[in-house]
Design an enzyme around this catalytic site. Structure first.
Site, mmCIF file in Angstrom:
data_model
loop_
_atom_site.group_PDB
_atom_site.id
_atom_site.type_symbol
_atom_site.label_atom_id
_atom_site.label_comp_id
_atom_site.label_asym_id
_atom_site.label_seq_id
_atom_site.Cartn_x
_atom_site.Cartn_y
_atom_site.Cartn_z
ATOM 1 N N CYS A 237 0.895 3.142 4.237
ATOM 2 C CA CYS A 237 0.320 4.483 4.304
ATOM 3 C C CYS A 237 -0.995 4.527 5.093
ATOM 4 O O CYS A 237 -0.948 4.419 6.306
ATOM 5 C CB CYS A 237 0.187 5.064 2.901
ATOM 6 N N HIS B 220 4.628 3.644 -1.237
ATOM 7 C CA HIS B 220 3.851 3.007 -2.296
ATOM 8 C C HIS B 220 4.824 2.557 -3.383
ATOM 9 O O HIS B 220 6.023 2.800 -3.278
ATOM 10 C CB HIS B 220 2.871 4.011 -2.915
HETATM 11 N N1 GLN Z 1 -5.020 9.702 4.212
HETATM 12 C C1 GLN Z 1 -3.717 9.458 4.742
HETATM 13 C C2 GLN Z 1 -2.825 10.686 4.776
HETATM 14 O O1 GLN Z 1 -2.945 11.578 3.974
HETATM 15 C C3 GLN Z 1 -3.050 8.333 3.967
HETATM 16 C C4 GLN Z 1 -2.771 8.686 2.531
HETATM 17 C C5 GLN Z 1 -2.279 7.508 1.738
HETATM 18 O O2 GLN Z 1 -2.609 6.365 2.024
HETATM 19 N N2 GLN Z 1 -1.530 7.746 0.700
HETATM 20 O O3 GLN Z 1 -1.978 10.773 5.627
#
Ligand code: GLN
Length: 261
Positions: free
Chosen positions: A94, A191
Protein backbone atom coordinates in the site's frame (compact mmCIF):
# COMPACT_ATOMS: atom_id res chain seq x y z
CA UNK A 1 24.72 -8.92 10.03
CA UNK A 2 27.81 -10.92 10.93
CA UNK A 3 26.45 -14.47 11.24
CA UNK A 4 24.63 -16.83 8.91
CA UNK A 5 21.17 -15.74 10.00
CA UNK A 6 18.95 -14.30 7.30
CA UNK A 7 18.05 -10.72 8.09
CA UNK A 8 14.59 -9.29 7.47
CA UNK A 9 14.56 -5.50 7.67
CA UNK A 10 11.21 -4.12 8.84
CA UNK A 11 11.39 -0.57 7.51
CA UNK A 12 9.87 2.21 9.65
CA UNK A 13 7.08 0.23 11.34
CA UNK A 14 6.04 3.37 13.25
CA UNK A 15 5.40 5.27 10.00
CA UNK A 16 4.49 2.35 7.73
CA UNK A 17 2.65 -0.11 9.90
CA UNK A 18 -0.76 1.19 10.85
CA UNK A 19 -2.50 -1.92 9.50
CA UNK A 20 -0.49 -4.66 11.21
CA UNK A 21 1.77 -5.02 8.19
CA UNK A 22 4.72 -5.65 10.55
CA UNK A 23 3.27 -9.16 10.76
CA UNK A 24 4.72 -9.77 7.29
CA UNK A 25 8.23 -9.74 8.79
CA UNK A 26 7.14 -12.25 11.45
CA UNK A 27 5.64 -14.55 8.83
CA UNK A 28 8.85 -14.49 6.79
CA UNK A 29 11.03 -15.16 9.85
CA UNK A 30 8.89 -18.08 11.00
CA UNK A 31 8.62 -19.65 7.57
CA UNK A 32 12.43 -19.66 7.46
CA UNK A 33 12.81 -21.02 11.01
CA UNK A 34 10.28 -23.79 10.39
CA UNK A 35 12.68 -24.95 7.67
CA UNK A 36 15.69 -24.76 10.00
CA UNK A 37 16.95 -21.57 8.43
CA UNK A 38 17.81 -19.12 11.24
CA UNK A 39 16.32 -15.67 10.70
CA UNK A 40 16.19 -12.38 12.55
CA UNK A 41 14.03 -9.30 12.19
CA UNK A 42 15.82 -5.96 12.21
CA UNK A 43 13.28 -3.27 12.97
CA UNK A 44 14.43 0.09 11.61
CA UNK A 45 13.06 3.24 13.24
CA UNK A 46 12.90 6.55 11.31
CA UNK A 47 16.21 8.33 11.81
CA UNK A 48 18.13 5.05 11.96
CA UNK A 49 20.05 3.87 8.89
CA UNK A 50 18.41 1.10 6.88
CA UNK A 51 20.91 -1.81 6.89
CA UNK A 52 22.49 -2.37 3.48
CA UNK A 53 23.05 -6.09 4.12
CA UNK A 54 19.55 -7.36 4.86
CA UNK A 55 18.21 -10.24 2.76
CA UNK A 56 14.57 -9.12 2.72
CA UNK A 57 13.08 -5.64 3.14
CA UNK A 58 9.48 -5.18 4.21
CA UNK A 59 7.48 -1.91 3.97
CA UNK A 60 3.89 -1.56 5.11
CA UNK A 61 0.99 0.84 4.71
CA UNK A 62 0.55 4.26 6.25
CA UNK A 63 -1.29 7.53 6.18
CA UNK A 64 -0.41 10.23 3.64
CA UNK A 65 1.76 12.38 5.96
CA UNK A 66 3.70 9.42 7.35
CA UNK A 67 4.13 8.06 3.84
CA UNK A 68 5.61 11.33 2.56
CA UNK A 69 8.05 11.51 5.48
CA UNK A 70 9.13 7.90 4.95
CA UNK A 71 9.65 8.39 1.21
CA UNK A 72 11.88 11.44 1.76
CA UNK A 73 13.96 9.67 4.42
CA UNK A 74 14.44 6.52 2.31
CA UNK A 75 15.58 8.38 -0.83
CA UNK A 76 19.09 9.12 0.43
CA UNK A 77 21.14 7.00 0.82
CA UNK A 78 19.30 4.82 -1.72
CA UNK A 79 19.72 1.59 0.26
CA UNK A 80 16.48 0.04 -0.98
CA UNK A 81 17.17 0.79 -4.64
CA UNK A 82 20.63 -0.79 -4.32
CA UNK A 83 19.26 -3.82 -2.47
CA UNK A 84 16.62 -4.42 -5.15
CA UNK A 85 19.25 -4.03 -7.90
CA UNK A 86 21.35 -6.66 -6.08
CA UNK A 87 18.42 -9.13 -6.09
CA UNK A 88 17.43 -8.83 -2.44
CA UNK A 89 13.73 -9.40 -1.85
CA UNK A 90 11.49 -6.39 -1.25
CA UNK A 91 7.83 -6.55 -0.18
CA UNK A 92 5.98 -3.23 -0.31
CA UNK A 93 2.36 -2.88 0.83
CA UNK A 94 0.00 0.00 0.00
CA UNK A 95 1.81 3.21 1.09
CA UNK A 96 5.01 1.15 0.77
CA UNK A 97 3.95 0.17 -2.77
CA UNK A 98 3.40 3.81 -3.70
CA UNK A 99 6.77 4.78 -2.17
CA UNK A 100 8.77 2.24 -4.19
CA UNK A 101 7.24 3.57 -7.42
CA UNK A 102 8.36 6.61 -9.41
CA UNK A 103 5.97 9.14 -7.84
CA UNK A 104 2.82 9.44 -5.76
CA UNK A 105 0.27 12.10 -4.83
CA UNK A 106 -0.67 12.97 -1.26
CA UNK A 107 -4.28 13.62 -0.20
CA UNK A 108 -3.92 17.34 -0.99
CA UNK A 109 -2.75 16.61 -4.54
CA UNK A 110 0.96 17.31 -3.96
CA UNK A 111 3.29 15.10 -5.98
CA UNK A 112 6.24 13.38 -4.31
CA UNK A 113 9.10 11.42 -5.84
CA UNK A 114 9.25 7.70 -5.05
CA UNK A 115 12.31 5.48 -4.77
CA UNK A 116 12.04 4.18 -8.35
CA UNK A 117 12.31 0.45 -7.55
CA UNK A 118 9.20 -0.16 -9.67
CA UNK A 119 8.06 1.50 -12.90
CA UNK A 120 4.69 2.66 -11.53
CA UNK A 121 3.11 6.03 -10.77
CA UNK A 122 0.34 6.69 -8.28
CA UNK A 123 -2.31 9.40 -8.57
CA UNK A 124 -5.76 9.34 -6.96
CA UNK A 125 -8.73 7.06 -7.57
CA UNK A 126 -11.48 9.04 -9.32
CA UNK A 127 -14.23 8.05 -6.89
CA UNK A 128 -14.28 7.00 -3.26
CA UNK A 129 -11.39 5.39 -1.36
CA UNK A 130 -11.05 1.70 -1.99
CA UNK A 131 -12.01 0.06 1.30
CA UNK A 132 -12.83 -3.61 1.78
CA UNK A 133 -11.84 -7.17 1.05
CA UNK A 134 -9.64 -7.68 -1.99
CA UNK A 135 -9.53 -10.91 -3.97
CA UNK A 136 -7.31 -11.31 -7.01
CA UNK A 137 -6.05 -14.04 -9.33
CA UNK A 138 -2.21 -14.11 -9.49
CA UNK A 139 -0.91 -13.51 -13.02
CA UNK A 140 1.75 -16.19 -12.55
CA UNK A 141 -0.72 -18.79 -11.25
CA UNK A 142 -1.04 -20.14 -7.74
CA UNK A 143 -3.77 -19.67 -5.14
CA UNK A 144 -5.96 -16.51 -5.17
CA UNK A 145 -4.51 -13.49 -3.42
CA UNK A 146 -6.62 -12.41 -0.44
CA UNK A 147 -6.25 -9.17 1.50
CA UNK A 148 -7.90 -6.05 2.81
CA UNK A 149 -7.48 -2.74 0.99
CA UNK A 150 -7.87 0.84 2.21
CA UNK A 151 -6.38 3.46 -0.10
CA UNK A 152 -7.15 6.59 -2.07
CA UNK A 153 -4.32 6.08 -4.53
CA UNK A 154 -4.63 4.67 -8.05
CA UNK A 155 -1.48 3.11 -9.45
CA UNK A 156 -0.62 3.13 -13.16
CA UNK A 157 1.84 0.44 -14.26
CA UNK A 158 4.64 1.27 -16.70
CA UNK A 159 6.26 -1.14 -19.19
CA UNK A 160 8.99 -2.08 -16.69
CA UNK A 161 6.68 -4.03 -14.38
CA UNK A 162 4.04 -6.75 -14.54
CA UNK A 163 0.84 -6.77 -12.49
CA UNK A 164 0.88 -9.19 -9.61
CA UNK A 165 -2.74 -10.30 -10.10
CA UNK A 166 -6.11 -9.61 -11.76
CA UNK A 167 -8.81 -8.23 -9.45
CA UNK A 168 -11.89 -10.42 -8.88
CA UNK A 169 -13.34 -8.46 -5.93
CA UNK A 170 -12.20 -5.00 -4.89
CA UNK A 171 -10.20 -2.26 -6.61
CA UNK A 172 -6.44 -2.92 -6.46
CA UNK A 173 -4.50 -0.63 -8.82
CA UNK A 174 -7.79 0.79 -10.16
CA UNK A 175 -7.68 -0.68 -13.69
CA UNK A 176 -8.57 -4.30 -12.98
CA UNK A 177 -5.04 -5.25 -12.04
CA UNK A 178 -3.60 -5.56 -8.55
CA UNK A 179 -0.04 -4.91 -7.38
CA UNK A 180 3.12 -4.98 -9.44
CA UNK A 181 6.32 -6.96 -9.63
CA UNK A 182 9.73 -6.71 -11.27
CA UNK A 183 12.89 -8.64 -10.43
CA UNK A 184 12.89 -9.43 -6.71
CA UNK A 185 10.38 -6.69 -5.78
CA UNK A 186 6.73 -7.51 -5.05
CA UNK A 187 4.21 -4.77 -4.28
CA UNK A 188 0.53 -5.04 -3.40
CA UNK A 189 -2.41 -3.09 -2.01
CA UNK A 190 -3.31 -6.04 0.24
CA UNK A 191 -3.08 -5.71 4.01
CA UNK A 192 -3.93 -8.58 6.28
CA UNK A 193 -1.00 -8.96 6.93
CA UNK A 194 -0.85 -10.19 3.36
CA UNK A 195 1.78 -12.87 3.97
CA UNK A 196 -0.24 -14.47 6.79
CA UNK A 197 -3.17 -14.76 4.40
CA UNK A 198 -1.02 -15.80 1.42
CA UNK A 199 1.79 -18.16 2.42
CA UNK A 200 2.49 -18.86 -1.26
CA UNK A 201 3.41 -15.19 -1.68
CA UNK A 202 5.68 -15.34 1.38
CA UNK A 203 7.53 -18.32 -0.10
CA UNK A 204 7.79 -16.60 -3.48
CA UNK A 205 9.61 -13.73 -1.76
CA UNK A 206 11.85 -16.06 0.22
CA UNK A 207 12.83 -18.00 -2.91
CA UNK A 208 14.40 -14.82 -4.30
CA UNK A 209 17.03 -15.08 -1.56
CA UNK A 210 17.22 -18.75 -0.51
CA UNK A 211 16.23 -20.64 -3.67
CA UNK A 212 14.10 -23.80 -3.39
CA UNK A 213 12.14 -24.35 -0.19
CA UNK A 214 10.48 -27.50 1.14
CA UNK A 215 6.68 -27.21 1.45
CA UNK A 216 5.04 -26.56 4.84
CA UNK A 217 1.71 -28.02 5.97
CA UNK A 218 0.04 -24.56 6.37
CA UNK A 219 -3.10 -25.94 8.04
CA UNK A 220 -3.79 -22.81 10.08
CA UNK A 221 -3.10 -20.60 7.08
CA UNK A 222 -5.59 -22.61 5.02
CA UNK A 223 -8.19 -22.15 7.75
CA UNK A 224 -7.59 -18.38 7.76
CA UNK A 225 -7.91 -18.29 3.96
CA UNK A 226 -11.17 -20.24 4.07
CA UNK A 227 -12.55 -17.72 6.57
CA UNK A 228 -11.46 -14.67 4.56
CA UNK A 229 -12.72 -16.09 1.25
CA UNK A 230 -16.09 -16.73 2.92
CA UNK A 231 -16.10 -13.08 4.08
CA UNK A 232 -15.66 -11.97 0.46
CA UNK A 233 -18.63 -14.09 -0.57
CA UNK A 234 -20.73 -12.56 2.25
CA UNK A 235 -19.74 -9.02 1.12
CA UNK A 236 -20.60 -9.87 -2.48
CA UNK A 237 -23.96 -11.28 -1.48
CA UNK A 238 -24.84 -8.06 0.40
CA UNK A 239 -23.69 -5.99 -2.58
CA UNK A 240 -25.74 -8.11 -4.98
CA UNK A 241 -28.86 -7.77 -2.80
CA UNK A 242 -28.45 -3.98 -2.74
CA UNK A 243 -28.03 -3.84 -6.52
CA UNK A 244 -30.92 -6.14 -7.30
CA UNK A 245 -33.51 -4.63 -4.94
CA UNK A 246 -36.48 -4.00 -7.27
CA UNK A 247 -37.57 -0.36 -7.69
CA UNK A 248 -40.83 0.56 -5.90
CA UNK A 249 -43.71 -0.41 -8.18
CA UNK A 250 -46.09 2.37 -7.18
CA UNK A 251 -44.82 5.89 -6.67
CA UNK A 252 -47.06 8.22 -4.72
CA UNK A 253 -46.96 11.94 -5.68
CA UNK A 254 -45.33 12.68 -2.32
CA UNK A 255 -42.51 10.17 -2.95
CA UNK A 256 -41.94 11.48 -6.44
CA UNK A 257 -41.71 15.13 -5.33
CA UNK A 258 -38.39 16.76 -6.26
CA UNK A 259 -35.97 17.57 -3.49
CA UNK A 260 -36.64 14.36 -1.55
CA UNK A 261 -33.34 13.11 -0.11
N1 GLN B 1 -1.99 6.94 1.88
C1 GLN B 1 -2.12 6.01 0.82
C2 GLN B 1 -3.47 6.05 0.12
O1 GLN B 1 -4.47 6.37 0.69
C3 GLN B 1 -1.82 4.60 1.33
C4 GLN B 1 -2.83 4.11 2.33
C5 GLN B 1 -2.43 2.81 2.95
O2 GLN B 1 -1.25 2.50 3.08
N2 GLN B 1 -3.37 2.03 3.40
O3 GLN B 1 -3.53 5.75 -1.05
Amino acid sequence: VADSRLAIALVYPTLLGTYGDGGNALVLAWRLRWRDLPAEIVSVAPGEPVPASADVYVLGGGEDAAQTLAAAALADPPVLARAAAAGRAVLAVCAGYQIVGRSFLDGAGGQHPGLGLLDVRTDRLPGRRAVGELLAEPVDGGPPLTGYENHGGRTVLGPGVRPLARVRVGVGNGDGTEGATAGSVIATYAHGPVLARNPALADRLLRFVVGDLPALSDEEERELRRERLAAVRRDRWRWWRRQSRPPARTVSPRDAAPGRP
